[in-house]
Design a protein around this motif. Structure first.
Motif, PDB file in Angstrom:
ATOM      1  N   ALA A  27       0.837  -1.206   0.000  1.00  0.00           N
ATOM      2  CA  ALA A  27       0.000   0.000   0.000  1.00  0.00           C
ATOM      3  C   ALA A  27       0.870   1.253   0.000  1.00  0.00           C
ATOM      4  O   ALA A  27       0.550   2.243  -0.658  1.00  0.00           O
ATOM      5  CB  ALA A  27      -0.927  -0.004   1.209  1.00  0.00           C
ATOM      6  N   PHE A  28       1.971   1.190   0.730  1.00  0.00           N
ATOM      7  CA  PHE A  28       2.851   2.351   0.782  1.00  0.00           C
ATOM      8  C   PHE A  28       3.563   2.545  -0.557  1.00  0.00           C
ATOM      9  O   PHE A  28       3.736   3.675  -1.017  1.00  0.00           O
ATOM     10  CB  PHE A  28       3.854   2.201   1.925  1.00  0.00           C
ATOM     11  CG  PHE A  28       4.680   3.440   2.144  1.00  0.00           C
ATOM     12  CD1 PHE A  28       4.076   4.667   2.351  1.00  0.00           C
ATOM     13  CD2 PHE A  28       6.056   3.382   2.118  1.00  0.00           C
ATOM     14  CE1 PHE A  28       4.823   5.816   2.530  1.00  0.00           C
ATOM     15  CE2 PHE A  28       6.815   4.526   2.296  1.00  0.00           C
ATOM     16  CZ  PHE A  28       6.201   5.742   2.505  1.00  0.00           C
ATOM     17  N   LEU A  29       3.916   1.444  -1.184  1.00  0.00           N
ATOM     18  CA  LEU A  29       4.526   1.545  -2.511  1.00  0.00           C
ATOM     19  C   LEU A  29       3.567   2.229  -3.490  1.00  0.00           C
ATOM     20  O   LEU A  29       3.964   3.094  -4.265  1.00  0.00           O
ATOM     21  CB  LEU A  29       4.900   0.148  -3.025  1.00  0.00           C
ATOM     22  CG  LEU A  29       5.420   0.089  -4.468  1.00  0.00           C
ATOM     23  CD1 LEU A  29       6.614   1.000  -4.662  1.00  0.00           C
ATOM     24  CD2 LEU A  29       5.794  -1.341  -4.844  1.00  0.00           C
ATOM     25  N   ARG A  30       2.300   1.827  -3.416  1.00  0.00           N
ATOM     26  CA  ARG A  30       1.286   2.455  -4.259  1.00  0.00           C
ATOM     27  C   ARG A  30       1.254   3.969  -4.003  1.00  0.00           C
ATOM     28  O   ARG A  30       1.158   4.770  -4.940  1.00  0.00           O
ATOM     29  CB  ARG A  30      -0.077   1.842  -3.934  1.00  0.00           C
ATOM     30  CG  ARG A  30      -1.248   2.430  -4.676  1.00  0.00           C
ATOM     31  CD  ARG A  30      -2.559   1.967  -4.070  1.00  0.00           C
ATOM     32  NE  ARG A  30      -2.651   2.399  -2.689  1.00  0.00           N
ATOM     33  CZ  ARG A  30      -3.297   1.740  -1.735  1.00  0.00           C
ATOM     34  NH1 ARG A  30      -3.915   0.615  -1.995  1.00  0.00           N
ATOM     35  NH2 ARG A  30      -3.317   2.204  -0.508  1.00  0.00           N
ATOM     36  N   THR A  31       1.374   4.342  -2.721  1.00  0.00           N
ATOM     37  CA  THR A  31       1.325   5.754  -2.352  1.00  0.00           C
ATOM     38  C   THR A  31       2.547   6.499  -2.887  1.00  0.00           C
ATOM     39  O   THR A  31       2.433   7.586  -3.444  1.00  0.00           O
ATOM     40  CB  THR A  31       1.266   5.871  -0.813  1.00  0.00           C
ATOM     41  OG1 THR A  31       0.330   4.915  -0.318  1.00  0.00           O
ATOM     42  CG2 THR A  31       0.848   7.256  -0.383  1.00  0.00           C
ATOM     43  N   VAL A  32       3.724   5.884  -2.728  1.00  0.00           N
ATOM     44  CA  VAL A  32       4.963   6.520  -3.181  1.00  0.00           C
ATOM     45  C   VAL A  32       4.973   6.666  -4.703  1.00  0.00           C
ATOM     46  O   VAL A  32       5.354   7.697  -5.243  1.00  0.00           O
ATOM     47  CB  VAL A  32       6.184   5.700  -2.710  1.00  0.00           C
ATOM     48  CG1 VAL A  32       7.454   6.182  -3.393  1.00  0.00           C
ATOM     49  CG2 VAL A  32       6.333   5.790  -1.206  1.00  0.00           C
ATOM     50  N   LEU A  48      11.139   5.732   7.273  1.00  0.00           N
ATOM     51  CA  LEU A  48      12.031   6.886   7.352  1.00  0.00           C
ATOM     52  C   LEU A  48      13.052   6.867   6.217  1.00  0.00           C
ATOM     53  O   LEU A  48      13.317   7.900   5.602  1.00  0.00           O
ATOM     54  CB  LEU A  48      12.766   6.894   8.693  1.00  0.00           C
ATOM     55  CG  LEU A  48      12.013   7.490   9.881  1.00  0.00           C
ATOM     56  CD1 LEU A  48      12.939   7.618  11.082  1.00  0.00           C
ATOM     57  CD2 LEU A  48      11.414   8.840   9.538  1.00  0.00           C
ATOM     58  N   ASP A  49      13.603   5.687   5.957  1.00  0.00           N
ATOM     59  CA  ASP A  49      14.589   5.574   4.876  1.00  0.00           C
ATOM     60  C   ASP A  49      13.977   5.983   3.537  1.00  0.00           C
ATOM     61  O   ASP A  49      14.569   6.742   2.776  1.00  0.00           O
ATOM     62  CB  ASP A  49      15.130   4.136   4.776  1.00  0.00           C
ATOM     63  CG  ASP A  49      15.895   3.736   6.033  1.00  0.00           C
ATOM     64  OD1 ASP A  49      16.249   4.654   6.813  1.00  0.00           O
ATOM     65  OD2 ASP A  49      16.120   2.535   6.237  1.00  0.00           O
ATOM     66  N   VAL A  50      12.792   5.451   3.269  1.00  0.00           N
ATOM     67  CA  VAL A  50      12.149   5.752   1.991  1.00  0.00           C
ATOM     68  C   VAL A  50      11.816   7.238   1.900  1.00  0.00           C
ATOM     69  O   VAL A  50      12.048   7.887   0.884  1.00  0.00           O
ATOM     70  CB  VAL A  50      10.881   4.894   1.809  1.00  0.00           C
ATOM     71  CG1 VAL A  50      10.110   5.337   0.566  1.00  0.00           C
ATOM     72  CG2 VAL A  50      11.246   3.426   1.687  1.00  0.00           C
TER      73      VAL A  50
END
Lengths: 282, 269
Positions: free
Chosen positions: A159-164, A193-195
């Protein structure tokens, strides 16, 4: 930042400045009376900043996000994006809902690229952009998997990848780790944090977890119970890049107790600064 | 004291066999009773032909039966296809517009209170004795189950997913195609399965009223000739064809929903 730019390509963008001024939201209820959910919220996220909003459940945190993302209009007050009042906000910020929002009928890679797809990016191009990031997000082997085949932590990463991948100048994360166990949670916070460091966009995060807010954010807005107001603003002046080891430090503990006190509604942050903190806002 | 243990993992086929034998047993008992009662009361073959006689006569008359069955099958399938088209159009219209919902949905429900069997003669008057009135009647009988399934399925779309795509700037058409329609597919198939079980019956009823060929005509002819064994045979063939169509829909359902979590899967990696 050169390698990051290479890796994220167009997904990388300079952060936007988000500002809420005296935001108010009232809902009319079935019996005709009005329910005030937000009662004058002021919040600012500078470009590239990581801001957390913390508060008891039902305080209107999610309503702030719905307004920022354009799903709802404010009853009163202003929403400024890069200093400009923006009444049509759908499609401006990348929003990550509380539950991961993965569509069960799309494979992981197709879930990740849906934002690009809706923006009219050709499928092949969207996939090309997503594939290297899948690797980075620990989902390389799961590109063709269905969402039900993923663990909770993997779902959140997808889901976070989709957001990024949407490549928006601001990301709104609504309790992204709320449903995860402690170990997975710590890993994902570190990784987030890294991303964020690589992507460089502005992040607003909703959480009800005090250590999470301290660990991740540059600034924490503490909300009061309904009707939601900003009860305290705490600048988290911990050095970056941060690692989980920082949670053992005395300053971390001081910030935590300060936020807890503010959540209980006891402390006026201006009158009673906690040890080792600096730069509160009224 | 009993301890409930999880059943050992079975392979697909052995599980299917395990699912198949209870109804097979019941069927065997029913056929046995049928044969037994017939033998016991020495029923005349034009009242209660035994199962062996039914199978034998039906097989002997296959050159007449197959074309009849094929005609009815075509009517049933085309009727279902027409019903799907009507149901999709209606359901999307009902889903997209509150006005349409308020004006059409009650009428659609009311249409099911019409005695459709009684409409069959009318349909024959309008459309003649060819296949068209049968297809129309099958469609009329079956569209409702499909349409209701679709309407409910479209409405079952996850609010969070819808909101998420809205924040991505999705248009209404994009929301329909990417969230609402995929959400509706499971319930569409539920409706379609119900529709399939009606399809042959409604085609046959339409044929009773007036037709040149089909299982309905075959049954009427067999009855008039006191060939009860052939009436039974036609009934059996109808049941088998309905089951076959049902099985095809089940396979299509599986193909259309590859993302569905298998019921036997447990846990996550």
């Amino acid at each position: 930042m050169a390698p990051a730019r290479e890796r994220y390509g167009d997904a990388m963008s300079a952060g936007a400045r988000l500002e809420l001024r005296d935001l108010r939201k009232r809902f009319s209820q079935a019996d005709g009376s009005a329910l005030t959910v937000l009662d004058g919220v002021d919040l600012t996220a500078e470009p590239g900043e990581f801001v957390a909003v913390i508060g008891p459940s039902g305080c209107g945190k999610s309503t702030i996000f719905h307004i920022l993302a354009g799903l709802e209009d404010a009853s009163d007050g202003a929403v400024l994006i890069d200093g400009v009042q923006t009444p049509k906000r759908l499609g401006v910020c990348a929003f990550m809902p509380q539950r991961d929002g993965l569509l069960p009928w799309r494979r992981v890679i197709d879930n990740a690229t849906i934002g690009l797809e809706l923006a009219g990016v050709p499928r092949a191009q969207a996939r090309e952009r997503a594939l290297p990031l899948l690797e980075r997000f620990g989902l390389g082997e799961f590109a063709r998997a269905w969402p039900w085949q993923l663990s909770g932590g993997m779902r959140q990463r997808a889901a976070f990848l989709r957001t990024v991948l949407m490549g928006k100048p601001a990301m709104l994360l609504d309790e992204p780790f709320g449903a995860l166990d402690g170990i997975t949670r710590g890993d994902l916070q570190q990784w987030l944090l890294d991303v964020w460091d690589e992507v460089g966009s502005t992040v607003v995060l909703i959480t009800h977890d005090v250590p999470e807010a301290v660990f991740l954010a540059d600034r924490v807005y503490v909300m009061s119970p309904r009707p939601g107001r900003i009860a305290a603003v705490v600048e988290i002046d911990l050095p970056r890049p941060r690692t989980l080891a920082i949670e053992e430090s005395p300053q971390f503990a001081a910030y935590e107790s300060r936020l807890r006190a503010a959540l209980r509604g006891r402390t006026d942050p201006v009158d009673e600064p906690a040890a080792g903190t600096a730069g509160e806002r009224p | 004291m009993s301890v409930i243990a999880a059943p050992p993992p079975r392979r697909r086929w052995s599980r299917r066999l395990a699912n198949a034998w209870p109804p097979a047993l019941v069927l065997a008992v029913v056929v046995g009773l049928w044969a037994g009662v017939g033998a016991l009361v020495h029923a005349a073959s034009d009242v209660l032909p035994g199962p062996d006689l039914v199978v034998r006569s039906t097989w002997q008359d296959r050159s007449n039966l197959w074309p009849a069955a094929w005609t009815t099958t075509r009517e049933a399938i085309f009727g279902i296809l027409a019903a799907i088209v009507v149901a999709v159009v209606l359901a999307v219209a009902i889903d997209s517009s509150r006005t349409v919902r308020r004006s059409i949905y009650p009428l659609m429900v009311a249409s099911q209170t019409l005695p459709i069997i009684a409409l069959a003669p009318l349909v024959v008057i309008w459309f003649g004795f060819g296949p068209l009135p049968k297809i129309a009647l099958v469609a009329l009988f079956t569209f409702f189950a499909i349409a209701v399934g679709l309407v409910q399925g479209l409405a079952s779309a996850d609010v969070d997913a819808t909101n998420l795509l809205r924040t991505m700037g999705a248009s209404r058409l994009q929301l329909l195609l990417r969230v609402r329609v995929p959400s509706a597919i499971p319930q569409f198939f539920t409706g379609l399965k119900v529709a399939v079980t009606y399809s042959f019956v409604s085609a046959i009823v339409a044929e009773f009223v007036g037709a040149q060929q089909g299982l309905g005509v075959y049954m009427t002819t067999a009855k008039n000739a006191f060939r009860t064994d052939l009436v039974f045979g036609a009934v059996l063939v109808t049941a088998i064809l309905t089951l076959l169509l049902f099985a095809i829909v089940t396979v299509l359902e599986r193909l259309a929903l590859p993302w569905r979590r298998p019921a036997s899967a447990t846990g996550t990696p």
